[in-house]
Design a protein around this motif. Sequence first.
Motif, mmCIF file in Angstrom:
data_model
loop_
_atom_site.group_PDB
_atom_site.id
_atom_site.type_symbol
_atom_site.label_atom_id
_atom_site.label_comp_id
_atom_site.label_asym_id
_atom_site.label_seq_id
_atom_site.Cartn_x
_atom_site.Cartn_y
_atom_site.Cartn_z
ATOM 1 N N GLU A 1 -14.798 -5.867 36.555
ATOM 2 C CA GLU A 1 -13.681 -5.495 37.549
ATOM 3 C C GLU A 1 -13.195 -6.904 38.303
ATOM 4 O OE1 GLU A 1 -15.033 -3.033 40.454
ATOM 5 O OE2 GLU A 1 -16.357 -4.499 41.359
ATOM 6 N N GLN A 2 -12.001 -6.777 38.533
ATOM 7 C CA GLN A 2 -11.551 -7.995 39.373
ATOM 8 C C GLN A 2 -10.867 -7.396 40.723
ATOM 9 O OE1 GLN A 2 -11.688 -11.350 39.164
ATOM 10 N NE2 GLN A 2 -12.826 -11.162 37.420
ATOM 11 N N ILE A 3 -10.733 -8.099 41.505
ATOM 12 C CA ILE A 3 -9.996 -7.705 42.843
ATOM 13 C C ILE A 3 -8.767 -8.884 43.073
ATOM 14 C CG2 ILE A 3 -9.960 -7.377 45.151
ATOM 15 C CD1 ILE A 3 -12.771 -6.062 44.922
ATOM 16 N N LEU B 1 -26.512 2.112 34.617
ATOM 17 C CA LEU B 1 -27.350 2.930 33.765
ATOM 18 C C LEU B 1 -28.712 2.667 33.461
ATOM 19 C CD1 LEU B 1 -27.113 5.200 31.825
ATOM 20 C CD2 LEU B 1 -26.385 3.644 30.245
ATOM 21 N N GLU B 2 -28.987 1.355 33.680
ATOM 22 C CA GLU B 2 -30.598 0.955 33.532
ATOM 23 C C GLU B 2 -31.237 1.257 34.825
ATOM 24 O OE1 GLU B 2 -31.755 -2.814 31.123
ATOM 25 O OE2 GLU B 2 -29.765 -3.274 32.230
ATOM 26 N N SER C 1 -21.131 0.809 32.919
ATOM 27 C CA SER C 1 -21.795 0.235 34.017
ATOM 28 C C SER C 1 -21.378 -1.196 34.132
ATOM 29 C CB SER C 1 -23.320 0.384 33.854
ATOM 30 O OG SER C 1 -23.885 1.807 34.091
ATOM 31 N N TYR C 2 -21.263 -1.880 35.003
ATOM 32 C CA TYR C 2 -20.430 -3.331 34.957
ATOM 33 C C TYR C 2 -20.994 -3.933 35.964
ATOM 34 C CZ TYR C 2 -17.078 -0.496 37.160
ATOM 35 O OH TYR C 2 -16.335 0.715 37.902
ATOM 36 N N PRO C 3 -20.752 -5.292 36.237
ATOM 37 C CA PRO C 3 -21.122 -5.887 37.591
ATOM 38 C C PRO C 3 -19.938 -5.775 38.639
ATOM 39 C CG PRO C 3 -21.223 -7.539 35.606
ATOM 40 C CD PRO C 3 -20.867 -6.475 35.126
ATOM 41 N N ARG C 4 -20.640 -5.661 39.775
ATOM 42 C CA ARG C 4 -19.587 -5.604 41.027
ATOM 43 C C ARG C 4 -18.917 -7.075 41.046
ATOM 44 N NH1 ARG C 4 -20.979 -1.690 45.732
ATOM 45 N NH2 ARG C 4 -19.405 -2.849 46.557
ATOM 46 N N ARG D 1 -27.758 -4.936 33.490
ATOM 47 C CA ARG D 1 -27.965 -4.923 34.748
ATOM 48 C C ARG D 1 -28.128 -6.112 35.584
ATOM 49 N NH1 ARG D 1 -32.990 -1.177 36.837
ATOM 50 N NH2 ARG D 1 -33.983 -2.590 35.749
ATOM 51 N N THR D 2 -27.330 -6.362 36.691
ATOM 52 C CA THR D 2 -27.494 -7.559 37.549
ATOM 53 C C THR D 2 -28.112 -7.190 38.718
ATOM 54 O OG1 THR D 2 -25.353 -7.096 38.496
ATOM 55 C CG2 THR D 2 -25.416 -8.417 36.351
ATOM 56 N N GLY D 3 -28.174 -6.166 39.191
ATOM 57 C CA GLY D 3 -28.662 -5.702 40.474
ATOM 58 C C GLY D 3 -27.451 -5.410 41.381
ATOM 59 N N ALA D 4 -26.339 -5.817 41.125
ATOM 60 C CA ALA D 4 -25.252 -5.579 42.039
ATOM 61 C C ALA D 4 -24.168 -4.861 40.885
ATOM 62 C CB ALA D 4 -24.600 -6.900 42.603
ATOM 63 N N ASP D 5 -24.070 -3.606 40.661
ATOM 64 C CA ASP D 5 -23.590 -2.897 39.600
ATOM 65 C C ASP D 5 -22.678 -1.652 39.981
ATOM 66 O OD1 ASP D 5 -24.370 -4.661 37.135
ATOM 67 O OD2 ASP D 5 -26.414 -4.104 38.131
ATOM 68 N N LYS D 6 -21.920 -1.384 39.085
ATOM 69 C CA LYS D 6 -21.221 0.052 39.386
ATOM 70 C C LYS D 6 -21.357 0.875 38.252
ATOM 71 C CE LYS D 6 -17.582 -1.069 42.839
ATOM 72 N NZ LYS D 6 -16.117 -1.487 43.002
#
Length: 323
Positions: free
Chosen positions: A86-88, A258-259, A282-285, A199-204
């Motif tokens: 994602e991008q903002i 998901l992990e 599932s992807y990094p925030r 997984r990064t730990g900061a995900d959506k």
Amino acid sequence: MRYGFLGPETTFTHQALLQALAEGPAGATDAEVEIVPFASVATATADLIAGDIDALMAPIENSVEGGVSGTLDVLAATDAITIVAEQIVQIGFVLAAKEPTALEDLTVVSSHPHAQAQVQGWLRAHVPEADVAAASSTAAAARDLAAMDADEAYGRAAVCSALAARHFGLEVLAEGIEDVSGARTRFVLVAREGRIPARTGADKTTVVIHLPHNRSGALLEALEMLRSNGVNMSRIESRPIGDFLGRYSFSIDMEGHLEDRRVAAALRSLHRMCPVVHYLGSYPRVDGTRPEVREDFEDVTYDEAHRWIEDLGGMITPSSSAG
């Protein structure tokens, strides 16, 4: 790699894609990347599924207007694509014309409907007599205006980014015309099914669900499945399914990957209950925010509970030996 975006160049979607590419793996060169403009997210998605492009950047959510219905509907219509990032992008608008023009002489103002909604207060106050026309994107409104001859362009203006106005050689009549300053739009990078970043730990995690038809409290049940596993939502929106009135799907962003055991458990529960669950990735925030997870929802507690049940299962008398 071929990347699609809602074009033409200088749209906010284009800016989001350039941000993503700049943050991508080191070593990529311009020769290894091709960016392809599309007139609509639906057209770009069809080419993505067909394999003509490798990924697609699309707007999904605006801080003022909420969900972008065109993207939400396309994502809900297929399970053959996956969100991988994602991008903002900070959103700001200018009013631009082909030649210097007094505001009272404007008769038509064109832009993308989402942009129009974000400047409608300014337009009503400063150009109340002008008609508002829809364009496929803010940059397309600027491009089409720049392509007109002087007579055709007289009395016309476009709501677009300052970058688009400069790129297409337009005169800026007013800047900072957005009704809410500091508005932001969130974009998602979509690839064909099968790619899930680690997984990064900061995900959506994003899903689209259909609820059981005519079942009282079905939405509450679905939300309870998230709550009971300690999964927080960051977005939920309803969209009509289209088969008949009163039938809606729900697009949901949840914190986690998901992990994560808690997210996987919630998804299993939704799959048992809902007739349709589209897992969209599932992807990094992009902001790197990590969720606050209670101790009883950490991975280790799920693993311990699983082992406990397995141990109990070992105590069961086989049916062939019973009695």
